[in-house]
Design an enzyme around this catalytic site. Structure first.
Site, short mmCIF file in Angstrom:
data_model
loop_
_atom_site.label_atom_id
_atom_site.label_comp_id
_atom_site.label_asym_id
_atom_site.label_seq_id
_atom_site.Cartn_x
_atom_site.Cartn_y
_atom_site.Cartn_z
N HIS A 1 56.73 -46.11 22.39
CA HIS A 1 55.81 -47.35 22.56
C HIS A 1 55.28 -47.60 23.80
O HIS A 1 54.51 -48.49 24.28
CB HIS A 1 56.61 -48.57 22.22
CG HIS A 1 55.71 -49.84 21.65
ND1 HIS A 1 55.86 -50.81 22.38
CD2 HIS A 1 54.95 -49.75 20.70
CE1 HIS A 1 54.94 -52.00 21.83
NE2 HIS A 1 54.35 -51.07 20.94
N ASP B 1 44.51 -39.25 38.52
CA ASP B 1 44.94 -38.95 39.84
C ASP B 1 46.09 -39.80 40.40
O ASP B 1 47.22 -39.65 40.12
CB ASP B 1 43.56 -38.63 40.94
CG ASP B 1 42.71 -37.53 40.17
OD1 ASP B 1 43.36 -36.54 39.81
OD2 ASP B 1 41.62 -37.69 40.65
N SER C 1 50.65 -43.40 25.05
CA SER C 1 50.40 -44.29 24.03
C SER C 1 51.16 -44.27 22.70
O SER C 1 51.65 -42.98 22.36
CB SER C 1 48.75 -44.34 23.88
OG SER C 1 48.47 -45.55 22.91
N LEU C 2 51.17 -45.39 22.05
CA LEU C 2 51.87 -45.14 20.43
C LEU C 2 51.01 -44.23 19.64
O LEU C 2 51.57 -43.12 19.06
CB LEU C 2 51.79 -46.39 19.82
CG LEU C 2 52.18 -46.55 18.37
CD1 LEU C 2 53.66 -45.99 18.30
CD2 LEU C 2 51.99 -48.07 17.89
N TYR C 3 49.81 -44.19 19.86
CA TYR C 3 48.83 -43.37 19.05
C TYR C 3 47.14 -43.43 19.63
O TYR C 3 47.19 -44.15 20.52
CB TYR C 3 48.57 -43.71 17.87
CG TYR C 3 48.03 -44.88 17.34
CD1 TYR C 3 46.74 -44.94 16.98
CD2 TYR C 3 48.65 -46.16 17.69
CE1 TYR C 3 46.08 -46.32 16.42
CE2 TYR C 3 47.90 -47.19 17.40
CZ TYR C 3 46.65 -47.45 16.94
OH TYR C 3 46.03 -48.63 16.61
N LEU C 4 46.47 -42.56 19.30
CA LEU C 4 45.04 -42.37 19.61
C LEU C 4 44.44 -42.64 18.36
O LEU C 4 44.29 -41.75 17.41
CB LEU C 4 44.75 -40.96 20.22
CG LEU C 4 43.34 -40.64 20.46
CD1 LEU C 4 42.64 -41.67 21.47
CD2 LEU C 4 43.13 -39.25 21.02
N GLY C 5 43.44 -43.62 18.33
CA GLY C 5 42.48 -43.65 17.13
C GLY C 5 41.64 -42.56 16.92
O GLY C 5 41.47 -41.72 17.50
N LYS D 1 52.91 -47.56 27.14
CA LYS D 1 51.33 -47.67 27.46
C LYS D 1 51.08 -47.31 28.91
O LYS D 1 51.14 -48.44 29.63
CB LYS D 1 50.63 -48.71 26.78
CG LYS D 1 50.98 -49.27 25.46
CD LYS D 1 51.67 -48.85 24.61
CE LYS D 1 51.95 -49.09 23.19
NZ LYS D 1 51.43 -50.41 22.80
#
Length: 540
Positions: free
Chosen positions: A214, A221, A120-124, A216
């Site tokens: 960028h 598994d 992902s771009l980031y983790l909130g 996603k």
């Protein structure tokens, strides 16, 4: 008494993407000769005003093509560029809401046995994101009940976005790294274009405009979710995106695990003490020689793509059209992963997308959507010069992700209005109003981030192809960021119905754009925004 303003604070206080353009133009010539000698770039920024016009790809349809052959034959040319995975259409499911996306991830993390891979771009940093991290901690703890725990968790995030602020993506994941060092990996991709003086001068809030990770992709598994959504609370609640779940598709899951792993290998590795370092033998993205980093990263990533392409081609040759005992072929759907990493010299998604748009004939209707409508010049020319009908969905100002933002970012919705009006004017000038229609998404208290397309051929009422993933069809997606999406080509009627429903639901929340649209009070664009937009449009 106020502290004196240092030279650095003075520069930061006046920074905008437009300043970056001016600064880059002034310094580029100065450093060009020096950089040829060094072999690495001090300042690297993609061209902002000039965009190379790529000639449309020549059609390779066979002589006598009528457009009535099966969908596999019509689109299987993609296998010349990327791996082709044949799967049962019944294992592909479209998710429709942020909450469904969030709950699907949590449920699969809790039952994962061997791997969880999150790109992902980031983790909130909010409660919902913490709940997701807690699910991973519980899964890792359960795995340790075995004497030889098998579960591995891997994160790939962007370095600049993931490091913003004191409490950020890195601090969210540090406890997992500290408690499960043998099972946990966090890779932070850093663009090679943010280096030297540019890296020193661009403030934290704007450094991601130069280029980011960028992709996603969320893997549990042998199941995989491909989306355009990030790991942040709004994407779990009221930010509309697209999401496709591939259940028990081992070969596709293996490919994306290897792809994310390859990008992770050329990224900075987060350590339990919050420091970062490169893996042994890897070139540093902004301290090392840029040409060496690019060559090394391209080689590592394309090894994954090419190995999978050859393997799948051989499997297809061995197992082509093997029917079940009842005479049906269950593997009626093809997955083509499309990767775009122009800073690393990889442009597979661009090649495939251009050919799709080029070959869309008069029997086709393409529904195209972007959360940030800012088509590249090449894509715009292909749409305006095509025979196919286009229905283009974009965000209205109130559902734009930058709506209400502070400072310069708050003017970005106006810039998108300006870009949309310019495109609409071109459509009208060419007399294409009946063939190319623009739509705006409206939904109170929501924002819009969906991107991709649905491809209807031969007057059929259901799409046979969709593109879904992270690209927005804009300059950033093509030239700056690391992107990935999948092309799904299907003859499965149930899956076609799901795709049709997905498309229709999104467009039902929209209104068609006309001349009167741009006369509404909320479409007023300030003069300075119009003047600045050509300078900064390739940054957002």
């Amino acid at each position: 008494m106020a502290a004196p303003m240092t030279w650095k604070r003075l520069v930061f206080s006046g920074y905008t993407p437009a300043f970056s353009w001016v600064f880059t133009r002034i310094t580029d010539r100065f450093f060009r000769t020096h950089e040829r000698r060094r072999g690495s770039a001090v300042l690297l920024l993609a061209p902002l005003l000039a965009e190379a016009d790529s000639a449309p790809l020549a059609s390779s349809r066979p002589p006598g093509f009528t457009g009535v052959e099966d969908f596999h034959s019509r689109f299987h040319w993609m296998a010349d560029h990327v791996p082709a995975f044949r799967v049962p259409g019944g294992r592909v499911r479209i998710l429709h809401s942020p909450d469904e996306f969030y709950q699907a991830m949590k449920a699969r993390i809790k039952t994962a046995k061997s791997r969880v891979v999150m790109a992902s771009l980031y983790l909130g940093t909010g409660p919902l994101e913490q709940d997701l991290v807690d699910c991973m901690e519980e899964a890792l703890e359960r795995s340790q009940e075995d004497h030889a725990p098998d579960l591995k968790v891997s994160f790939l995030l962007d370095y600049t976005r993931g490091s913003r602020g004191k409490h950020n993506s890195r601090t969210m994941l540090l406890p997992l790294l500290q408690h499960f060092p043998e099972q946990m990996r966090v890779s932070l991709y850093h663009t090679p274009d943010l280096r030297g003086l540019l890296r020193l001068l661009v403030p934290e809030r704007f450094n991601e405009t130069i280029g980011v990770q960028h992709i996603k992709a969320y893997l549990f598994d042998n199941s995989l979710i491909i989306s355009g959504a990030n790991l942040s609370d709004s994407y779990f609640t009221n930010r509309q995106d697209r999401y496709v779940l591939l259940e028990d598709c081992t070969e596709v899951a293996d490919f994306f695990a290897e792809l994310v792993g390859a990008v992770g290998d050329v990224s900075l590795q987060l350590q339990p003490d919050n420091s970062v370092h490169m893996m042994e033998g890897m070139v540093h993205p902004y301290k090392g020689n840029r040409a060496d980093f690019t060559a090394s990263a391209q080689r590592r990533i394309m090894e994954v793509v090419n190995t999978a392409r050859v393997r799948q081609s051989m499997l297809e040759a061995e197992c082509s059209e093997v029917p079940d005992s009842d005479g049906t072929v269950p593997n009626d759907t093809w997955i083509f992963p499309l990767v775009q990493m122009k800073p690393l010299g990889i442009h597979l998604d661009e090649q495939v997308t251009k050919r799709l748009l080029t070959e869309a004939g008069g029997d086709s209707v393409i529904y195209l959507t972007s959360g940030y409508f800012n088509l590249t010049r090449t894509y715009m020319q292909l749409v305006l010069g095509a025979a196919a009908d286009y229905r283009i969905l974009m965000a209205s100002p109130a559902v734009n992700g930058f709506f209400g933002a502070k400072g310069v970012a708050g003017a970005i919705p106006e810039a998108y209005v300006h870009l949309a009006r310019q495109f609409y004017n071109k459509v009208c000038q060419l007399g294409q109003q009946s063939r190319v229609l623009l739509h705006e998404y409206h939904r109170p208290d929501w924002t819009f981030h969906a991107k991709g397309l649905w491809y209807y051929v031969g007057g059929r009422d259901r799409p046979c192809l969709t593109l879904i993933g992270s690209p927005n069809f804009g300059y950033r997606s093509v030239h700056r960021d690391l992107e990935a999406q999948i092309a799904i080509v299907t003859e499965n009627e149930e899956l076609q119905m799901q795709l049709q429903q997905e498309q229709e639901v999104l467009y039902q929340s929209s209104t068609q754009v006309s001349n009167s649209t741009f006369n509404q009070p909320d479409r007023y664009v300030k003069l300075w925004v119009k003047l600045v937009t050509p300078l900064i449009k390739n940054f957002f």
